[in-house]
Every structure is written in structure tokens, then in C-alpha cells.
Write an enzyme that holds these catalytic residues in place. Sequence first.
Site, short mmCIF file in Angstrom:
data_model
loop_
_atom_site.label_atom_id
_atom_site.label_comp_id
_atom_site.label_asym_id
_atom_site.label_seq_id
_atom_site.Cartn_x
_atom_site.Cartn_y
_atom_site.Cartn_z
N GLY A 29 2.89 48.78 25.92
CA GLY A 29 2.67 47.79 24.86
C GLY A 29 3.96 47.14 24.41
O GLY A 29 5.06 47.49 24.86
N SER A 30 3.83 46.22 23.47
CA SER A 30 4.99 45.44 23.03
C SER A 30 5.99 46.31 22.26
O SER A 30 7.21 46.11 22.37
CB SER A 30 4.54 44.26 22.17
OG SER A 30 3.73 44.71 21.10
N GLY A 82 3.05 53.41 21.19
CA GLY A 82 2.58 52.66 20.03
C GLY A 82 1.12 52.98 19.74
O GLY A 82 0.54 53.90 20.31
N ASP A 84 -2.75 50.92 18.10
CA ASP A 84 -3.40 49.74 17.52
C ASP A 84 -3.76 49.99 16.06
O ASP A 84 -3.73 49.07 15.24
CB ASP A 84 -4.63 49.36 18.35
CG ASP A 84 -4.22 48.99 19.76
OD1 ASP A 84 -3.40 48.08 19.91
OD2 ASP A 84 -4.67 49.66 20.71
N GLY A 95 -5.34 51.45 23.30
CA GLY A 95 -6.02 50.80 24.41
C GLY A 95 -6.13 49.30 24.27
O GLY A 95 -6.80 48.64 25.07
N GLY A 96 -5.44 48.74 23.25
CA GLY A 96 -5.41 47.28 23.13
C GLY A 96 -4.89 46.63 24.42
O GLY A 96 -5.30 45.52 24.78
N GLU A 103 -2.42 56.80 29.05
CA GLU A 103 -1.69 57.22 27.84
C GLU A 103 -2.19 58.58 27.34
O GLU A 103 -1.40 59.43 26.93
CB GLU A 103 -1.85 56.17 26.74
CG GLU A 103 -1.11 54.87 27.07
CD GLU A 103 -1.39 53.75 26.08
OE1 GLU A 103 -0.59 52.81 26.05
OE2 GLU A 103 -2.39 53.81 25.34
O1 LIG Z 1 -3.13 50.06 25.85
C1 LIG Z 1 -2.24 49.85 25.06
C2 LIG Z 1 -1.66 50.81 24.13
O2 LIG Z 1 -2.58 51.73 23.62
C3 LIG Z 1 -0.71 50.30 23.08
O3 LIG Z 1 0.00 51.42 22.63
C4 LIG Z 1 -1.34 49.66 21.88
O4 LIG Z 1 -2.23 48.66 22.28
C5 LIG Z 1 -0.27 49.08 20.92
O5 LIG Z 1 0.33 47.98 21.51
P1 LIG Z 1 1.46 47.12 20.79
O6 LIG Z 1 2.67 47.98 20.69
O7 LIG Z 1 1.65 45.95 21.71
O8 LIG Z 1 0.94 46.70 19.46
#
Ligand SMILES: O=C[C@H](O)[C@H](O)[C@H](O)COP(=O)(O)O
Length: 221
Positions: A29-30, A82, A84, A95-96, A103
Site C-alpha cells: 500500500g501507499s 498499513g 484501511d 485489502g483495499g 498480508e
Molecule cells: O491490500 C492492501 C493493504 O491491506 C493495505 O495495507 C491497505 O489497503 C492500506 O493501504 P494504504 O496504506 O494505501 O492506505
Amino acid sequence: MNQDELKRQAAIKAVEFVPENEYIGIGTGSTVNHFIRALGESGKTVKGAVSTSRQSSELMAQYGIPEIHPNEVSSLPVYIDGADEINHLLQMIKGGGGAHLSEKIVANLAQKFICIADESKYVSRLGKFPLPVEVVPMARSMASRELVKLGGRPELRIGFKTLNGNEIVDVHGLDLSRPMEMETRLNGILGVVENGLFAHRPADVLLLAGKDGVKMLTAQA
Ligand SMILES: O=C[C@H](O)[C@H](O)[C@H](O)COP(=O)(O)O
């Protein structure tokens, strides 16, 4: 400070929790992208990392962080990722980015799960963010009917395939007031591979970045 800068602050703080010359786990994720950059630029040396997505693997390679397969380790001292949404028990929706299966596997190899997030992710109740559920393509409709019976409104993530060739349905409106029960129940649906609730394996530490700095939180009863 905007949201991305807060994510970066949490990620920079997490580098302090990385043990030198060990294997670690790295999420997706970001926020994690900021962590990989910060680790790469920190001068700290890790033996390698288990990755949870192509995106993270590519960025790790750019920063010279060697990748190791999860089957080659039986335990990891830390896993950084990270979320959501995250609550006071450090249970999460993840899982966003569609990576919650890998993970969850890597998080369960870790002795310590450090979640990094900006303050918008900290919620009093999980469930505003639609819950990602990975399903086997041929069972998508069948599984979705069961999700409706549980009170959810499943929405197919169009044009998206997971690392394992499966599909994601994002489920709106589920009652997540008992996250552990719901996590187990959803995984009992035929065709569901894994859902994005992290209740049985919550984070151990949350590094939460806000306008007053990065707070270190543990589960609050
Ligand atoms: O599948 C993605 C993950 O679970 C990310 O940890 C979650 O979506 C958070 O992403 P971000 O750091 O971009 O907000």
C-alpha cells in the site's frame, strides 16, 4: 500536513522498530511504499524481507532490499503494514489494495505486527470501509448470495485479479461489531479464499500519525 505526509511520518517512525540483519515482513500500500523508501534511505541493513505483493517487491528491489519467500522462514521478528481501518483493539480491515491474503499469511509469521497509519484510519467501529473478500472466480455469484444473507451488499471489484488469480468483492453494510466471529464466518463460505478482517491476528503496535506527531498505541481494553 496532508494525509500522504502523515502516512510518511508513520512510516519513517517504523524504521526504528526494524532489527538489523534479520528478515522482516513487508505489507502493501501507499503507507508501506513510504516505509520501503524510508528503510532504503535509512542505511539500516536487513538480511531480507518477505513481500506481500508485486508492487512491494518491485520497490524493495529498487532499494536493494533482498526478497525471501515465506516458505523459507518459520518466523519473522516484525511485520510492517498499513490498514484501511483500525480500532482500539488494533483489529483491522485490510485489502483495499487486494493484498490481504498474502498480508494475513505474513502477519501470522510475525512475532510483532506494527501497523502504520494516518489518524483518519483510526475508527471507533469497523465497517465504514467496505470489507474486501477474495473469492474463487467460479464461486463469485454463489459466495455473493451468501454474503447478502449475512446482511452485506457485495460489489465486484471490476477488472481486478489478485496475486493468486482470484477476484475481490467489496462488501458494504456488514455488521462488524463482533469482528472475530465475522472473520471466521466469512471464511466458512464456500468459494471465499480470505476476507480482509484482521481480528484473530490484530496488530501489536499502532504508529498513528496526526498533526501532533506520531503516537505509539497498543490495544486498549
Ligand atoms: O491490500 C492492501 C493493504 O491491506 C493495505 O495495507 C491497505 O489497503 C492500506 O493501504 P494504504 O496504506 O494505501 O492506505
